[in-house]
Design a protein around this motif. Sequence first.
Motif, PDB file in Angstrom:
ATOM      1  N   GLY A   1      55.699  35.248  31.076  1.00 20.29           N
ATOM      2  CA  GLY A   1      55.256  33.875  31.377  1.00 20.29           C
ATOM      3  C   GLY A   1      56.439  33.003  31.740  1.00 20.29           C
ATOM      4  O   GLY A   1      56.387  32.160  32.646  1.00 20.29           O
TER       5      GLY A   1
ATOM      6  N   TYR B   1      48.846  32.468  38.337  1.00 21.51           N
ATOM      7  CA  TYR B   1      49.316  32.158  36.987  1.00 21.51           C
ATOM      8  C   TYR B   1      49.166  30.663  36.787  1.00 21.51           C
ATOM      9  O   TYR B   1      49.641  29.868  37.610  1.00 21.51           O
ATOM     10  CB  TYR B   1      50.784  32.583  36.822  1.00 21.51           C
ATOM     11  CG  TYR B   1      51.313  32.342  35.431  1.00 21.51           C
ATOM     12  CD1 TYR B   1      51.009  33.227  34.390  1.00 21.51           C
ATOM     13  CD2 TYR B   1      52.092  31.222  35.140  1.00 21.51           C
ATOM     14  CE1 TYR B   1      51.479  33.005  33.109  1.00 21.51           C
ATOM     15  CE2 TYR B   1      52.566  31.001  33.860  1.00 21.51           C
ATOM     16  CZ  TYR B   1      52.251  31.889  32.843  1.00 21.51           C
ATOM     17  OH  TYR B   1      52.718  31.656  31.566  1.00 21.51           O
ATOM     18  N   ASN B   2      48.486  30.289  35.714  1.00 26.89           N
ATOM     19  CA  ASN B   2      48.258  28.860  35.432  1.00 26.89           C
ATOM     20  C   ASN B   2      47.715  28.108  36.642  1.00 26.89           C
ATOM     21  O   ASN B   2      48.145  26.998  36.951  1.00 26.89           O
ATOM     22  CB  ASN B   2      49.571  28.179  34.994  1.00 26.89           C
ATOM     23  CG  ASN B   2      49.806  28.414  33.509  1.00 26.89           C
ATOM     24  OD1 ASN B   2      48.966  28.987  32.828  1.00 26.89           O
ATOM     25  ND2 ASN B   2      50.956  27.983  33.016  1.00 26.89           N
TER      26      ASN B   2
END
Length: 445
Positions: free
Chosen positions: A343, A226-227
């Motif tokens: 998120g 993630y990211n």
Amino acid sequence: MAKKKSKPIVAVVGRPNVGKSTLFNALAGEMISIVKDTPGITRDRIYADVSWLDKNFTLIDTGGIEPDSSDIILSQMREQAQIAIDTADVILFMVDVKQGLVDADMKVADMLRKAKKPVLLVVNKVDNFDKFMMDTYEFYNLGIGEPIAISAANRLGIGDMLDQVVEYFPEDSGDDEEDDRPRVAIIGKPNVGKSSLINKLIGENRLIVSDIAGTTRDAVDTPIKYNGNEYVFIDTAGLRRKNKIKEELEKYMIVRTVSAVERADVVVLLIDATEGVTEQDAKIAGIAHERGKGFIIAVNKWDLVEKDNKTMNEFSAKIRSTLSFMPYAEILYISALTGQRTGKLFETIDIVRENHSLRVSTGVLNEIMAEATAMQQPPTDKGKRLKLYYITQVSVKPPTFVIFVNDKALMHFSYTRYIENQIRDTFGFKGTPLKFIIRERKEES
């Protein structure tokens, strides 16, 4: 910096009445009673922390559910053995010298042999080695290796048994130390959506789950990006056997939770918004709290709840009241189905992990403590006043502090909590428990 290794797990398997609980209590000793400082949790005696020769491990008793008829006994034993195979690093297979070798022992031994896990065959109730030693030899027929004779009730042979147990613990190999990816355990009652959440988080970024060296358990470790950062999610649902009736048995769920929590830095407790927070959630949360893990409460299925502008605050208040022993926990409202706020979950994991490893300088801690004691005088008892001399942080994960005082008996739980709150007011420490050790130092002349 070397990563703190997760503690090995040792599970005890065996027929009813062979003495599993007696052994468990002998090994757990007085450890069990120490947990009374966690309000709101009554703990089943199903797991305990044990030390032997400077090695620490978690002992799990898979028994405790004792069926009556013999065919049920066999199916239950198989279920218990399966759980031990799934979660343990070393399995103690216990038999009873007085009952001798029975068919159910043979059948469970077959399962354990195929497991490719170290299994020690423990023959219990050998109260007199001269008298019963010959009778232990028939257990060689199980094909599991040399029987270890013990008497759990009389504490005989237990040291020799533990010497063999710890030999199987993985050496502190360097493999894990390189792996500094955050490890996140998703825990919760059955059917709250643990697997759905992981599947949602994987999304399109499905990474091939490699056989990570050193993961002996079959918990499903799922790396997720993630990211640009990689996280490892430990999913307790991955251990589930498709056997609904037994699946509901709380003890099994607790065993699985212990093994997942043991290996995580941050724990996410998933709560079902349509059911609300339950005592069972409190029990599961207590495992992470006792082990000092970073903690996030994720309320799943929030999309199914009818809401007005008070709903979220009221729900949070209920959580805080049921899980009152962990006021530091972060609360998030998500939907594994729609992906709502997932998120935010990663952001919160990062924050909690940072706080879990946060170090505060000794100078600043002592300033906070001096100010705190000036604002609220330490308590006195029979004319003697508590004096706090000095505070310092000794470790992280969780942040652990030592306070030196003139008299430990005067340092009440409530005053320790007051000092904790002052430290939290300054540094936040959201999502992580703080641990305080009180040491006595003689009066300074």
